[in-house]
Scaffold this motif. Structure first.
Motif, PDB file in Angstrom:
ATOM      1  N   TRP A   1      -2.952   1.840   9.018  1.00 23.94           N
ATOM      2  CA  TRP A   1      -1.779   0.970   9.107  1.00 23.94           C
ATOM      3  C   TRP A   1      -1.487   0.568  10.544  1.00 23.94           C
ATOM      4  N   ASN A   2      -0.997  -0.651  10.703  1.00 25.01           N
ATOM      5  CA  ASN A   2      -0.649  -1.181  12.027  1.00 25.01           C
ATOM      6  C   ASN A   2       0.598  -0.467  12.547  1.00 25.01           C
ATOM      7  N   LYS A   3       0.458   0.190  13.663  1.00 19.13           N
ATOM      8  CA  LYS A   3       1.567   0.933  14.261  1.00 19.13           C
ATOM      9  C   LYS A   3       2.772   0.041  14.526  1.00 19.13           C
ATOM     10  N   GLY A   4       2.528  -1.234  14.757  1.00 16.43           N
ATOM     11  CA  GLY A   4       3.607  -2.139  15.130  1.00 16.43           C
ATOM     12  C   GLY A   4       4.572  -2.486  14.013  1.00 16.43           C
ATOM     13  N   VAL A   5       4.167  -2.282  12.761  1.00 16.71           N
ATOM     14  CA  VAL A   5       5.037  -2.700  11.652  1.00 16.71           C
ATOM     15  C   VAL A   5       5.497  -1.544  10.768  1.00 16.71           C
TER      16      VAL A   5
ATOM     17  N   THR B   1       1.054   6.647  10.820  1.00 15.91           N
ATOM     18  CA  THR B   1      -0.292   6.116  10.966  1.00 15.91           C
ATOM     19  C   THR B   1      -0.976   6.885  12.084  1.00 15.91           C
ATOM     20  N   HIS B   2      -2.216   6.517  12.381  1.00 17.43           N
ATOM     21  CA  HIS B   2      -3.001   7.220  13.398  1.00 17.43           C
ATOM     22  C   HIS B   2      -2.998   6.413  14.694  1.00 17.43           C
TER      23      HIS B   2
ATOM     24  N   GLU C   1       0.823  -1.208   0.000  1.00 21.97           N
ATOM     25  CA  GLU C   1       0.000   0.000   0.000  1.00 21.97           C
ATOM     26  C   GLU C   1       0.855   1.256   0.000  1.00 21.97           C
ATOM     27  N   ALA C   2       1.947   1.228   0.760  1.00 22.42           N
ATOM     28  CA  ALA C   2       2.832   2.399   0.823  1.00 22.42           C
ATOM     29  C   ALA C   2       3.482   2.656  -0.526  1.00 22.42           C
ATOM     30  N   LEU C   3       3.912   1.596  -1.191  1.00 21.13           N
ATOM     31  CA  LEU C   3       4.527   1.750  -2.513  1.00 21.13           C
ATOM     32  C   LEU C   3       3.539   2.336  -3.511  1.00 21.13           C
ATOM     33  N   ALA C   4       2.259   1.971  -3.365  1.00 20.45           N
ATOM     34  CA  ALA C   4       1.238   2.494  -4.268  1.00 20.45           C
ATOM     35  C   ALA C   4       1.005   3.985  -4.060  1.00 20.45           C
ATOM     36  N   LEU C   5       1.311   4.477  -2.857  1.00 28.39           N
ATOM     37  CA  LEU C   5       1.133   5.896  -2.566  1.00 28.39           C
ATOM     38  C   LEU C   5       2.257   6.760  -3.107  1.00 28.39           C
ATOM     39  N   ILE C   6       3.394   6.132  -3.346  1.00 29.04           N
ATOM     40  CA  ILE C   6       4.573   6.897  -3.767  1.00 29.04           C
ATOM     41  C   ILE C   6       4.566   7.040  -5.283  1.00 29.04           C
TER      42      ILE C   6
END
Length: 568
Positions: A358-362, A382-383, A334-339
């Protein structure tokens, strides 16, 4: 991404030749030793044969006497104590060490790991309130606390004392703790500044044993935990860390604590561990507990005294690690798709991405993956609890922490070091922060830092490589920051037979120079070269020399880091 090949600056030839003669080793190996500050027979002896006597006196650390005295008083008065630590590998191993050690002397001690998702990093108000509810009057904080001035002040108002054992950079003003053990504080004369958080806890246990005339084995038994923290926290493996890592690996491979042994068994590798194995096999699993569930689960495993319980706990953590991998892969995609790739072409020097789900842990892992792909300082947000929370990662050589300092007025909180940091901010600040972060990095980073480099220690011929050559390299371990595995370069190499791909992206090949022996080689992530390497076409390689063990058979193998085809 193409890499720059950077060869080490040549060292003094006379010093190299003399050391090679004294040690009866190849001059290329002597050159590497000289480059790393080892220029005499005595230096080499200390380097190749670490001794526990090389550990520094713990009382050289500022406030060590105060820390020991305060714990003494607490135990004598039967005060309730709390061992408090972060949820990552360094924090959980620190807590396991300190709790296991001091519970031998006190029945009134417990431990606390903050919830990553509810409390965040470091000392939390919730943790202090918990301590108050339990009647605790002394908190021993490990791997955190050096910037928790307000939280320590709050604890003091509740008549709770703090002892801080941290290894991060202090702020301008230190917290009002009874004792602060941190070699990085400006007034600390301790000769080695790069201990991990667990290493600070180890030095406290060592000081306690010296004070109470206990045998060295009372604290040395925890060296496997210290070594795991050194590997996972990527601190320099030199000086005292090298000694601790060296003996910690021996303990891990010969007599690990029950929790680590169970974890080794559950992941299918229970012997011949190196620092690299710890980084990529054990550390992610220990970290997964805090990322996907709660760091308490990792401490519980590390404290196990029964094999059956340890096995169950390690299997649980393995499941958490599997879940972490799935989440990590999904968020990375998902992050790569945003860039926008055009940002790279336009010359942007940073990456800042945000998704509230997004999971804060990863997100720290995702930040690392994005940094590897685009090779620029990266922040993933993330939130969490009404704020944006994020993990930042840098490229080697660039001080990320300094860049964040320039954005401090836009942040609610941040902390870390040159290459990794955590931060929180209000949602309305994200656009201004992203632009200012980009502006600061653009103004302060150099172009060469935006291209990955391979540091080459020495250019050699294949004829120099034999069993003795590899054995001497192996004795340079443990490898890590400031003592990496030596990387060699060889030119005019040709393939013997056809290279082929193993897995989906790794290259397997056999190579030689004229009149040299044939060497088996593996190039991880270099599958693109399968059809580029033509018969009899010379090329250059840079690589490490390793011993590959397969089905109890040992043989030399070259681990190729990069390939350059001649006339390309």
């Amino acid at each position: 991404m193409e890499k720059r090949w950077v060869q080490a600056v040549k060292s003094d030839k006379e010093a190299i030749d003399l050391l090679a003669q004294q040690l009866n080793i190849d001059t290329s190996l002597a050159e590497i030793l000289v480059q790393r500050g080892i220029s005499s027979f005595e230096d080499a002896k200390d380097f190749f044969r670490p001794q526990l006597s090389q550990l520094h006196d713990p009382f050289l650390m500022k406030d060590m006497d105060k820390a020991v005295s305060r714990i003494d008083a607490a135990i004598a008065a039967e005060e309730r104590m709390l061992v408090y630590g972060d949820y990552d590998v360094d924090g959980t191993t620190s807590v396991a060490l300190a709790y296991s050690f001091f519970r031998q002397f006190s029945r009134h001690i417990e431990y606390y790991i903050p919830d990553r998702h509810k409390e965040g990093y470091g000392i939390s108000t919730a943790g202090i309130d918990y301590a108050k509810s339990k009647g605790i009057t002394l908190i021993l904080a490990l791997d955190c606390g050096i910037k928790s001035n307000d939280k320590v002040a709050y604890a003091n108002s509740l008549n709770i004392d703090f002892i801080i054992c941290d290894h991060h950079l202090p702020g301008e003003e230190l917290p009002a703790a009874v004792a602060i053990l941190d070699p990085k504080r400006a007034d600390c004369p301790y000769p080695f500044k790069e201990l991990a958080g667990c290493g600070i806890g180890f030095k406290l246990a060592q000081a306690w044993c010296i004070t109470h005339q206990l045998p060295d084995s009372s604290y040395e038994q925890y060296m496997d935990l210290v070594m795991v923290s050194i590997a996972a926290d990527i601190v320099p493996i030199v000086d005292e860390n090298r000694t601790l890592a060296y003996f910690g690996l021996i303990k891990l491979n010969q007599n690990p604590c029950i929790g680590l042994k169970a974890l080794m068994d559950s992941c299918g590798k229970n012997k011949n561990y190196t620092i690299t194995d710890v980084v990529f096999t054990l550390a992610p699993r220990i970290n997964a507990a805090g990322r996907m569930d709660h760091g308490n689960q990792a401490v519980k495993m590390l404290l196990c005294t029964e094999d059956d319980l340890a096995a169950r706990q390690s299997l649980f953590i393995n499941v958490q690690n599997t879940d972490r991998k799935v989440s990590d892969q999904h968020i990375t995609a998902e992050a790569l798709a945003l860039i926008n790739d055009s940002e790279v072409l336009m010359g942007k020097k940073t990456t800042v991405v945000y998704n509230e789900n997004w999971n804060k842990g990863v997100i720290g892992i995702v930040a690392s993956r994005l940094t590897e792909k685009y090779y620029r300082p990266t922040i993933v947000l993330t939130h969490s609890n009404g704020l944006l929370t994020g993990s930042a990662r840098s490229v080697p050589g660039y001080d990320l922490y300094e860049a964040l300092l320039g954005c401090a007025d836009l942040l609610e909180q941040f902390g870390g070091h040159k290459f990794a940091a955590g931060l929180t901010m209000k949602h309305e600040n994200i656009e201004e922060f992203s632009q200012r972060f980009e502006d600061i990095v653009t103004a302060t980073i150099t172009e060469d830092l935006l291209c990955p480099e391979i540091h080459i220690d020495s250019e050699i011929a294949f004829s120099q490589i034999d069993g003795k050559f590899q054995r001497i390299i192996a004795q340079m371990a443990p490898f890590g920051p400031m003592n990496p595995a030596p990387v060699f370069m060889t030119t005019n190499v040709v393939c013997v037979g056809r290279p082929y791909v193993v897995g989906t992206k790794h290259l397997k090949l056999s190579i030689k120079q004229q009149n040299s022996a044939i060497f088996e080689a593996i190039g991880f992530g270099l599958a693109e070269f399968e059809n580029l390497l033509q018969p009899n076409q010379p090329f250059s390689v840079c690589y490490t020399v390793e011993e590959n063990i397969w089905k109890e058979q040992k043989r030399l193998q070259l681990n190729i880091k990069a390939i350059k085809i001649h006339n390309q």
